[in-house]
Scaffold this active site. Structure first.
Site, PDB file in Angstrom:
ATOM      1  N   ASP A   4       7.194   9.181  -1.079  1.00 20.53           N
ATOM      2  CA  ASP A   4       6.117   8.408  -0.450  1.00 20.53           C
ATOM      3  C   ASP A   4       4.961   8.496  -1.453  1.00 20.53           C
ATOM      4  OD1 ASP A   4       5.419   7.055   2.317  1.00 20.53           O
ATOM      5  OD2 ASP A   4       3.643   8.209   1.814  1.00 20.53           O
TER       6      ASP A   4
ATOM      7  N   LYS B 120       8.583  13.034   8.737  1.00 17.25           N
ATOM      8  CA  LYS B 120       7.688  12.848   7.576  1.00 17.25           C
ATOM      9  C   LYS B 120       7.199  14.216   7.176  1.00 17.25           C
ATOM     10  CE  LYS B 120       6.027   9.465   5.103  1.00 17.25           C
ATOM     11  NZ  LYS B 120       6.614   8.137   4.861  1.00 17.25           N
TER      12      LYS B 120
HETATM   13  P1  NDP Z   1       2.480   5.495  -4.873  1.00 19.03           P
HETATM   14  O1  NDP Z   1       1.965   6.881  -4.935  1.00 19.03           O
HETATM   15  O2  NDP Z   1       3.529   5.057  -5.822  1.00 19.03           O
HETATM   16  O3  NDP Z   1       1.271   4.455  -4.988  1.00 19.03           O
HETATM   17  C1  NDP Z   1       0.201   4.489  -4.084  1.00 19.03           C
HETATM   18  C2  NDP Z   1      -0.779   3.405  -4.455  1.00 19.03           C
HETATM   19  O4  NDP Z   1      -1.757   3.305  -3.425  1.00 19.03           O
HETATM   20  C3  NDP Z   1      -1.543   3.692  -5.742  1.00 19.03           C
HETATM   21  O5  NDP Z   1      -1.910   2.485  -6.343  1.00 19.03           O
HETATM   22  C4  NDP Z   1      -2.759   4.465  -5.213  1.00 19.03           C
HETATM   23  O6  NDP Z   1      -3.881   4.424  -6.063  1.00 19.03           O
HETATM   24  C5  NDP Z   1      -3.042   3.705  -3.938  1.00 19.03           C
HETATM   25  N1  NDP Z   1      -3.695   4.603  -2.962  1.00 19.03           N
HETATM   26  C6  NDP Z   1      -3.185   5.745  -2.452  1.00 19.03           C
HETATM   27  N2  NDP Z   1      -4.063   6.322  -1.613  1.00 19.03           N
HETATM   28  C7  NDP Z   1      -5.143   5.532  -1.624  1.00 19.03           C
HETATM   29  C8  NDP Z   1      -6.384   5.589  -0.959  1.00 19.03           C
HETATM   30  N3  NDP Z   1      -6.692   6.600  -0.113  1.00 19.03           N
HETATM   31  N4  NDP Z   1      -7.265   4.575  -1.185  1.00 19.03           N
HETATM   32  C9  NDP Z   1      -6.956   3.550  -2.022  1.00 19.03           C
HETATM   33  N5  NDP Z   1      -5.793   3.460  -2.685  1.00 19.03           N
HETATM   34  C10 NDP Z   1      -4.908   4.419  -2.488  1.00 19.03           C
HETATM   35  O7  NDP Z   1       2.982   5.312  -3.344  1.00 19.03           O
HETATM   36  P2  NDP Z   1       3.951   4.217  -2.751  1.00 19.03           P
HETATM   37  O8  NDP Z   1       3.817   2.940  -3.477  1.00 19.03           O
HETATM   38  O9  NDP Z   1       5.284   4.829  -2.587  1.00 19.03           O
HETATM   39  O10 NDP Z   1       3.347   4.046  -1.274  1.00 19.03           O
HETATM   40  C11 NDP Z   1       2.405   3.044  -0.944  1.00 19.03           C
HETATM   41  C12 NDP Z   1       2.436   2.794   0.556  1.00 19.03           C
HETATM   42  O11 NDP Z   1       3.753   2.346   0.926  1.00 19.03           O
HETATM   43  C13 NDP Z   1       2.160   4.003   1.442  1.00 19.03           C
HETATM   44  O12 NDP Z   1       1.518   3.577   2.614  1.00 19.03           O
HETATM   45  C14 NDP Z   1       3.561   4.507   1.797  1.00 19.03           C
HETATM   46  O13 NDP Z   1       3.573   5.255   2.983  1.00 19.03           O
HETATM   47  C15 NDP Z   1       4.270   3.174   1.971  1.00 19.03           C
HETATM   48  N6  NDP Z   1       5.725   3.202   1.871  1.00 19.03           N
HETATM   49  C16 NDP Z   1       6.359   3.747   0.801  1.00 19.03           C
HETATM   50  C17 NDP Z   1       7.736   3.714   0.726  1.00 19.03           C
HETATM   51  C18 NDP Z   1       8.473   4.233  -0.453  1.00 19.03           C
HETATM   52  O14 NDP Z   1       9.707   4.110  -0.466  1.00 19.03           O
HETATM   53  N7  NDP Z   1       7.832   4.765  -1.471  1.00 19.03           N
HETATM   54  C19 NDP Z   1       8.548   3.151   1.808  1.00 19.03           C
HETATM   55  C20 NDP Z   1       7.786   2.536   2.854  1.00 19.03           C
HETATM   56  C21 NDP Z   1       6.422   2.593   2.871  1.00 19.03           C
HETATM   57  P3  NDP Z   1      -4.291   5.751  -6.917  1.00 19.03           P
HETATM   58  O15 NDP Z   1      -3.233   5.875  -7.954  1.00 19.03           O
HETATM   59  O16 NDP Z   1      -5.649   5.446  -7.446  1.00 19.03           O
HETATM   60  O17 NDP Z   1      -4.282   6.895  -5.941  1.00 19.03           O
HETATM   61  O1  2IT Z   2       7.607   5.260   4.763  1.00 18.21           O
HETATM   62  C1  2IT Z   2       8.798   5.211   4.407  1.00 18.21           C
HETATM   63  O2  2IT Z   2       9.634   4.539   5.011  1.00 18.21           O
HETATM   64  C2  2IT Z   2       9.195   5.962   3.212  1.00 18.21           C
HETATM   65  N1  2IT Z   2       8.339   6.581   2.569  1.00 18.21           N
HETATM   66  C3  2IT Z   2      10.627   6.005   2.785  1.00 18.21           C
HETATM   67  C4  2IT Z   2      11.388   7.076   3.532  1.00 18.21           C
HETATM   68  C5  2IT Z   2      12.799   7.310   3.058  1.00 18.21           C
HETATM   69  O3  2IT Z   2      13.412   8.217   3.633  1.00 18.21           O
HETATM   70  O4  2IT Z   2      13.282   6.633   2.157  1.00 18.21           O
END
Ligand code: NDP
Ligand code: 2IT
Length: 446
Positions: free
Chosen positions: A165, A125
């Site tokens: 992420d 990461k």
């Molecule tokens: P994005 O940046 O697209 O969206 C994040 C969302 O979470 C936004 O709505 C944001 O709100 C909110 N958020 C972020 N930080 C905070 C906080 N401290 N408190 C409250 N709300 C918060 O990220 P992703 O959708 O990609 O990621 C969301 C989650 O999914 C994370 O935990 C990530 O690690 C996990 N994840 C992502 C993957 C991926 O492929 N993208 C894969 C697997 C897991 P705001 O805009 O107001 O900050």
């Molecule tokens: O938390 C996760 O699994 C991710 N943000 C996706 C990682 C990836 O390599 O696609």
């Protein structure tokens, strides 16, 4: 002192102040330690001690120039946690709350998650405390380009393959990939989540959210139920949340909440695919706030500064960030009769909350199983890049479904409580651990 407490004491001493990392390791140790006690080969080879120590961590400064011509500096990291079963693989996070502790928790989880997918991927990461909110495209581009000038030395298509992420989506991956290509003069799949015009995979954007709902559906099917007609709350409104909502709607659920860091919206009539198009435009194009949904749709209300967990639902899908469900939120959800909680975000439930779900024996799908669809399709993007071809939507979605079903089966086989119910936390942790541990054993002390 129990094995668990003495292990955790050592880990906390070696990694002082890294509370998120301690939390992620404790959750795993609580479930894996009894398994290790029954399999002395892992204990003798100190596998857990070795698996909780990253292979290496790179820390560097990223200097860039903002639109006013002022020089800015941020800190960035890449935590290369474990490459026993494949090259390092995992996302990059840009958010002001990013610390080494956060990236170590995410890197550690990624090792076990990637193992669960069945694909040959190690865990890593990275990211930065850079805050993309309110920055212009030019500022984000200059930051990404500057970051890659340093990061490119440590990554590669068979070494370490970053992806997105929080705060890192299509736009950032494009800037990062363009700079990587320019610096190395090589067009190879060193990043995933790329645009479709330059080696990206269909369904990667949707994969984490779709996979989370597929996993939730497997948990429900396992007890003779389904997500159709269920009332569902979702937190977040970023990449994972949007495609979780899309798949839940397609499978007939009624999704009534979404959120961002400012608060949540509650739409008792349900978010339909048309309203979701508004959210996609709001979040993916205009980079606006979720409160605008309540201004646009009078059926909805906006609750500033709150999280959606007090709204009574059958299924809760946290898709925002870590520790967004604490014990009191968990007890509220349970009190309102929640049947299933399935984690799209990484570690959204704190330890006490997770224990409450475990004690209640509801269907609780932990992140490393439930959100593995994202990295799984990243793995499929790498396969397509190596083959120099692109699979259809149907092909990739079909493979994603097969992978999520395999993860569910692995959880059931290691997490069977013996009373007909499944502890998915135990199942995911042991299921992910075994493959990495066996590879480490085979290598000897490296
Ligand atoms: P994005 O940046 O697209 O969206 C994040 C969302 O979470 C936004 O709505 C944001 O709100 C909110 N958020 C972020 N930080 C905070 C906080 N401290 N408190 C409250 N709300 C918060 O990220 P992703 O959708 O990609 O990621 C969301 C989650 O999914 C994370 O935990 C990530 O690690 C996990 N994840 C992502 C993957 C991926 O492929 N993208 C894969 C697997 C897991 P705001 O805009 O107001 O900050
Ligand atoms: O938390 C996760 O699994 C991710 N943000 C996706 C990682 C990836 O390599 O696609």
């Amino acid at each position: 002192m129990s094995d668990i407490s003495s292990f955790m004491r050592g880990l906390e001493r070696r990694n002082p102040g890294e509370t998120e990392f301690h939390q992620a390791v404790r959750e795993v140790v609580e479930t894996v330690m009894p398994f290790i006690a029954e399999h002395s080969k892992y204990k003798e080879a100190q596998i857990l001690e070795r698996m909780t120590e990253p292979d290496r961590i790179v820390i560097f400064r990223v200097t860039w120039v903002d639109d006013k011509g002022q020089i800015r500096a941020n800190r960035a990291w890449r935590v290369q946690f474990n490459n026993s079963i494949g090259p390092y693989k995992g996302g990059l996070r840009f958010h002001p709350t990013v610390t080494l502790s956060v990236l170590k928790f995410l890197g550690f989880e990624q090792v076990l998650k990637n193992s669960l997918t069945g694909l040959p991927m190690g865990g890593a990461k990275g990211g930065s405390n850079f805050n993309p909110r309110g920055k212009s495209n030019g500022e984000v581009m200059r930051f990404c380009q500057s970051l890659m000038i340093e990061l490119h030395r440590y990554i590669g298509e068979v070494t370490d393959i970053p992806a997105g992420d929080i705060g890192v989506g299509d736009r950032e991956i494009s800037y990062l990939f363009g700079q990587y290509k320019r610096l190395t003069n090589r067009f190879v799949g060193t990043l995933t989540g790329k645009g479709l015009a330059f080696g990206g995979s269909l369904i990667r954007k949707e994969a984490t959210g779709y996979g989370c709902v597929y996993f939730c559906e497997h948990m429900l099917n396992h007890v003779g139920d389904s997500i159709a007609d269920k009332k569902v709350s979702v937190s977040g409104s970023g990449n994972v949340a949007i495609y979780t909502v899309e798949k839940a709607i397609q499978l007939g659920a009624r999704v009534i909440t979404m959120s961002d860091s400012s608060g949540y919206i509650h739409d008792p009539q349900g978010i339909d695919l048309e309203k979701l198009e508004f959210i996609k435009d709001l979040k993916e194009v205009r980079r606006g706030r979720i409160s605008e949904y309540a201004e646009r749709y009078p059926s909805a209300s906006f609750f500033e500064g709150e999280r959606p967990w007090r709204v009574p639902v059958d299924v809760a899908l946290p898709c925002a960030t870590q520790n967004e469900i604490d014990e009191s939120d968990a007890l509220t959800l349970l009190g309102n009769g929640v049947l299933a909680v399935c984690e799209g975000a990484n570690m959204p439930t704190n330890l006490e909350g997770a224990h409450a779900f475990g004690a209640a024996k509801i269907l609780y799908g932990p992140a490393k199983a439930a959100n593995a669809g994202g990295v799984a399709v990243s793995g499929l993007e790498q396969s397509q890049n190596s083959l120099r071809l692109s699979w259809s939507r149907e092909e990739v979605d079909g493979r994603l479904k097969t992978i999520m079903s395999g993860i569910h089966e692995r959880c059931v086989s290691y997490g069977d409580r013996g009373d007909g119910s499944v502890n998915y936390v135990t199942g995911a942790n042991i299921g992910g651990f075994v493959k990495v541990a066996d590879a480490m054993l085979a290598y000897g002390p490296v």
